[in-house]
Every structure is written in structure tokens, then in C-alpha cells.
Design an enzyme around this catalytic site. Structure first.
Site, mmCIF file in Angstrom:
data_model
loop_
_atom_site.group_PDB
_atom_site.id
_atom_site.type_symbol
_atom_site.label_atom_id
_atom_site.label_comp_id
_atom_site.label_asym_id
_atom_site.label_seq_id
_atom_site.Cartn_x
_atom_site.Cartn_y
_atom_site.Cartn_z
ATOM 1 N N HIS A 1 -2.481 -5.162 1.586
ATOM 2 C CA HIS A 1 -3.809 -5.745 1.379
ATOM 3 C C HIS A 1 -3.649 -7.178 0.904
ATOM 4 O O HIS A 1 -2.743 -7.469 0.119
ATOM 5 C CB HIS A 1 -4.592 -4.972 0.301
ATOM 6 C CG HIS A 1 -5.793 -5.735 -0.210
ATOM 7 N ND1 HIS A 1 -6.978 -5.761 0.471
ATOM 8 C CD2 HIS A 1 -5.944 -6.565 -1.291
ATOM 9 C CE1 HIS A 1 -7.837 -6.555 -0.177
ATOM 10 N NE2 HIS A 1 -7.241 -7.047 -1.246
ATOM 11 N N ASN B 1 -1.981 0.557 6.977
ATOM 12 C CA ASN B 1 -1.620 -0.792 7.420
ATOM 13 C C ASN B 1 -0.824 -1.593 6.398
ATOM 14 O O ASN B 1 -0.873 -2.824 6.390
ATOM 15 C CB ASN B 1 -2.862 -1.540 7.905
ATOM 16 C CG ASN B 1 -3.886 -1.713 6.809
ATOM 17 O OD1 ASN B 1 -3.708 -1.239 5.694
ATOM 18 N ND2 ASN B 1 -4.958 -2.410 7.118
ATOM 19 N N ARG C 1 -2.766 -14.003 4.432
ATOM 20 C CA ARG C 1 -3.482 -13.251 5.486
ATOM 21 C C ARG C 1 -2.777 -13.433 6.836
ATOM 22 O O ARG C 1 -2.692 -12.504 7.633
ATOM 23 C CB ARG C 1 -4.933 -13.725 5.593
ATOM 24 C CG ARG C 1 -5.769 -13.505 4.348
ATOM 25 C CD ARG C 1 -6.370 -12.148 4.226
ATOM 26 N NE ARG C 1 -7.299 -11.823 5.299
ATOM 27 C CZ ARG C 1 -7.963 -10.665 5.348
ATOM 28 N NH1 ARG C 1 -7.788 -9.739 4.411
ATOM 29 N NH2 ARG C 1 -8.784 -10.411 6.334
ATOM 30 N N LYS D 1 0.808 -1.218 0.000
ATOM 31 C CA LYS D 1 0.000 0.000 0.000
ATOM 32 C C LYS D 1 0.849 1.280 0.000
ATOM 33 O O LYS D 1 2.068 1.225 0.206
ATOM 34 C CB LYS D 1 -0.933 -0.033 1.220
ATOM 35 C CG LYS D 1 -2.039 -1.097 1.138
ATOM 36 C CD LYS D 1 -2.990 -0.977 2.333
ATOM 37 C CE LYS D 1 -4.171 -1.918 2.235
ATOM 38 N NZ LYS D 1 -5.134 -1.698 3.348
ATOM 39 N N GLU E 1 -10.892 -9.274 -7.371
ATOM 40 C CA GLU E 1 -9.835 -8.257 -7.225
ATOM 41 C C GLU E 1 -8.738 -8.424 -8.284
ATOM 42 O O GLU E 1 -8.254 -7.430 -8.836
ATOM 43 C CB GLU E 1 -9.236 -8.349 -5.815
ATOM 44 C CG GLU E 1 -10.229 -7.931 -4.741
ATOM 45 C CD GLU E 1 -9.742 -8.205 -3.323
ATOM 46 O OE1 GLU E 1 -8.568 -8.598 -3.143
ATOM 47 O OE2 GLU E 1 -10.546 -8.034 -2.382
ATOM 48 N N PHE F 1 -15.545 3.928 7.392
ATOM 49 C CA PHE F 1 -14.170 4.155 6.933
ATOM 50 C C PHE F 1 -14.030 4.115 5.409
ATOM 51 O O PHE F 1 -12.917 4.229 4.892
ATOM 52 C CB PHE F 1 -13.215 3.131 7.572
ATOM 53 C CG PHE F 1 -13.520 1.680 7.254
ATOM 54 C CD1 PHE F 1 -13.061 1.101 6.080
ATOM 55 C CD2 PHE F 1 -14.259 0.903 8.135
ATOM 56 C CE1 PHE F 1 -13.333 -0.231 5.778
ATOM 57 C CE2 PHE F 1 -14.543 -0.431 7.842
ATOM 58 C CZ PHE F 1 -14.072 -0.997 6.657
ATOM 59 N N TYR G 1 -13.040 -1.664 -2.970
ATOM 60 C CA TYR G 1 -13.582 -1.718 -1.605
ATOM 61 C C TYR G 1 -15.112 -1.611 -1.576
ATOM 62 O O TYR G 1 -15.683 -1.268 -0.542
ATOM 63 C CB TYR G 1 -12.920 -0.637 -0.741
ATOM 64 C CG TYR G 1 -11.488 -1.007 -0.396
ATOM 65 C CD1 TYR G 1 -11.203 -1.981 0.561
ATOM 66 C CD2 TYR G 1 -10.413 -0.416 -1.058
ATOM 67 C CE1 TYR G 1 -9.901 -2.354 0.854
ATOM 68 C CE2 TYR G 1 -9.089 -0.787 -0.766
ATOM 69 C CZ TYR G 1 -8.857 -1.757 0.197
ATOM 70 O OH TYR G 1 -7.561 -2.131 0.485
ATOM 71 N N THR H 1 -5.792 -6.571 11.124
ATOM 72 C CA THR H 1 -5.971 -5.410 10.237
ATOM 73 C C THR H 1 -5.119 -4.204 10.622
ATOM 74 O O THR H 1 -4.564 -3.541 9.753
ATOM 75 C CB THR H 1 -7.466 -5.014 10.200
ATOM 76 O OG1 THR H 1 -8.203 -6.122 9.685
ATOM 77 C CG2 THR H 1 -7.701 -3.805 9.305
ATOM 78 N N ARG I 1 2.122 -6.458 9.378
ATOM 79 C CA ARG I 1 1.503 -5.284 10.005
ATOM 80 C C ARG I 1 1.997 -5.103 11.441
ATOM 81 O O ARG I 1 2.172 -3.982 11.908
ATOM 82 C CB ARG I 1 -0.024 -5.416 9.953
ATOM 83 C CG ARG I 1 -0.589 -5.228 8.531
ATOM 84 C CD ARG I 1 -1.983 -5.788 8.445
ATOM 85 N NE ARG I 1 -2.698 -5.368 7.239
ATOM 86 C CZ ARG I 1 -3.885 -5.846 6.887
ATOM 87 N NH1 ARG I 1 -4.492 -6.747 7.642
ATOM 88 N NH2 ARG I 1 -4.476 -5.432 5.784
HETATM 89 P P1 IDP Z 1 -8.367 -6.275 5.972
HETATM 90 O O1 IDP Z 1 -7.519 -5.402 5.076
HETATM 91 O O2 IDP Z 1 -7.559 -6.776 7.142
HETATM 92 O O3 IDP Z 1 -9.065 -7.367 5.215
HETATM 93 P P2 IDP Z 1 -10.962 -4.950 6.146
HETATM 94 O O4 IDP Z 1 -11.838 -4.988 7.350
HETATM 95 O O5 IDP Z 1 -11.376 -5.733 4.939
HETATM 96 O O6 IDP Z 1 -9.477 -5.336 6.612
HETATM 97 O O7 IDP Z 1 -10.831 -3.410 5.739
HETATM 98 C C1 IDP Z 1 -10.254 -3.043 4.503
HETATM 99 C C2 IDP Z 1 -9.288 -1.911 4.730
HETATM 100 O O8 IDP Z 1 -10.018 -0.742 5.140
HETATM 101 C C3 IDP Z 1 -8.256 -2.141 5.840
HETATM 102 O O9 IDP Z 1 -7.119 -2.842 5.393
HETATM 103 C C4 IDP Z 1 -7.926 -0.724 6.250
HETATM 104 O O10 IDP Z 1 -6.979 -0.129 5.349
HETATM 105 C C5 IDP Z 1 -9.260 -0.006 6.104
HETATM 106 N N1 IDP Z 1 -10.015 0.023 7.358
HETATM 107 C C6 IDP Z 1 -10.803 -0.953 7.865
HETATM 108 N N2 IDP Z 1 -11.362 -0.587 9.045
HETATM 109 C C7 IDP Z 1 -10.914 0.667 9.290
HETATM 110 C C8 IDP Z 1 -11.131 1.598 10.364
HETATM 111 O O11 IDP Z 1 -11.861 1.337 11.322
HETATM 112 N N3 IDP Z 1 -10.468 2.769 10.265
HETATM 113 C C9 IDP Z 1 -9.655 3.089 9.220
HETATM 114 N N4 IDP Z 1 -9.437 2.254 8.197
HETATM 115 C C10 IDP Z 1 -10.042 1.059 8.221
HETATM 116 MG MG MG Z 2 -10.621 -7.287 3.778
#
Ligand code: IDP
Ligand code: MG
Length: 153
Positions: A116, A113, A86, A10, A127, A58, A50, A92, A103
């Protein structure tokens, strides 16, 4: 064909010059890179990627983040690659992810973070199709594949 996943290194990882270190985690595990593209994601493409999070608070934040600066987009291939990648990435948010994960080792906040990874075969197919044409994915054999993916039973 072995399972495939979409991984994105990212914008924060590119800006922090951690691309090599992050990619090394996947390579050292033995996951095979079958496609790669360095690019800046448009807002429109980030919205499509997304889309499952459209209703989340978010959503606009993650769309802005992902389109803010260049990324390295990868397709990795191996049996079980979705679950393995993963696990390598960790939880996350960097401030919660376990040490030893990407991470957990490189992140300390909730905004950015580093990486992805697709979370299911269906989402991986969707994707991968957003970023790559079929002919941009190169199916090949690693010289040490027998040692990487071998079994002794
Ligand atoms: P993941 O990347 O671990 O699968 P997801 O819940 O699918 O997590 O969320 C997608 C992306 O959205 C995350 O990687 C992160 O960059 C962002 N994200 C998710 N939840 C939050 C939040 O509460 N605050 C800010 N960014 C968030
Ligand atoms: Mg995800």
C-alpha cells in the site's frame, strides 16, 4: 521537511517472505525510512484506513485481507515520495501492473497486491496518524543524502 508517505508491506508479502525484497525496492530508489512497525492491523483500524472506500463492493474484502495476518508499516520521506512510491508499486492489481514495478514483478492476481502507498499529501497525513505517534517518526540525515538528493545547477 521533505514529503512523507505511509507504505504498508501487506499480509501476502509477509507470508510469502518478500518483505526484504519489497523494502529493497524503496531503499534502492533512495527513499528514506523514518518509521517502521511490524504489527497485525485490527479490523477496526483497517476500516478507518480504508474509510474512503466504505461504499465500494471490495470494502469488506480489503478490510479482511489487511487484518488477516501481520504487516510491516513504514513511513518514507523524500521530496516527491508519494508519486515516486506509487510508481514503484505499479498499477493496483498484479495481473495488470507493469513488469519492473513491485506489484508487476511479484503479483499475479487481483485479491492480494503486496503493498500500500498513500495517494495524496492529505491521505498520507491521515494514514500516518493512524499508525504512528509523532515521536515514533525519526527525522535524521542519511550519510549520502547529498549524493542521493543533490542537484548540479
Ligand atoms: P491502490 O492501493 O492502488 O491505491 P485503491 O483503488 O485505493 O488501490 O484500493 C485500495 C485497495 O483495495 C487495493 O490496494 C486493493 O488491495 C483493494 N482493492 C481495490 N479494488 C479492488 C477490487 O476490485 N477487488 C479486490 N480488491 C480491491
Ligand atoms: Mg488507494
Amino acid at each position: 521537511m521533505a514529503e512523507r508517505t505511509l507504505v504498508i508491506i501487506k499480509p501476502d508479502a509477509v507470508q510469502r517472505q518478500l518483505v526484504g525484497k519489497v523494502l529493497t525496492r524503496f531503499e534502492e530508489k533512495g527513499l528514506k525510512v523514518v518509521a517502521a512497525k511490524f504489527m497485525q492491523i485490527s479490523q477496526e483500524l483497517a476500516r478507518r484506513h480504508y474509510a474512503v472506500h466504505e461504499d465500494k463492493p471490495f470494502f469488506e474484502g480489503v478490510v479482511n485481507y489487511m487484518s488477516s495476518a501481520p504487516v510491516l508499516v513504514l513511513v518514507l520521506q523524500a521530496e516527491g515520495v508519494i508519486a515516486m512510491s506509487r510508481k514503484l508499486m505499479g498499477a493496483t492489481f498484479g495481473n495488470e501492473a507493469e513488469p519492473g514495478t513491485i506489484r508487476g514483478d511479484f503479483g499475479a492476481c487481483r485479491g492480494y497486491n503486496l503493498v500500500h502507498g498513500s495517494d495524496s499529501p492529505e491521505n498520507a497525513a491521515y494514514e500516518i496518524g493512524l499508525y504512528f505517534k509523532p515521536e515514533e517518526i525519526v527525522d535524521y540525515t542519511l550519510a549520502n543524502e547529498d549524493w542521493l538528493y543533490g542537484s548540479n545547477d
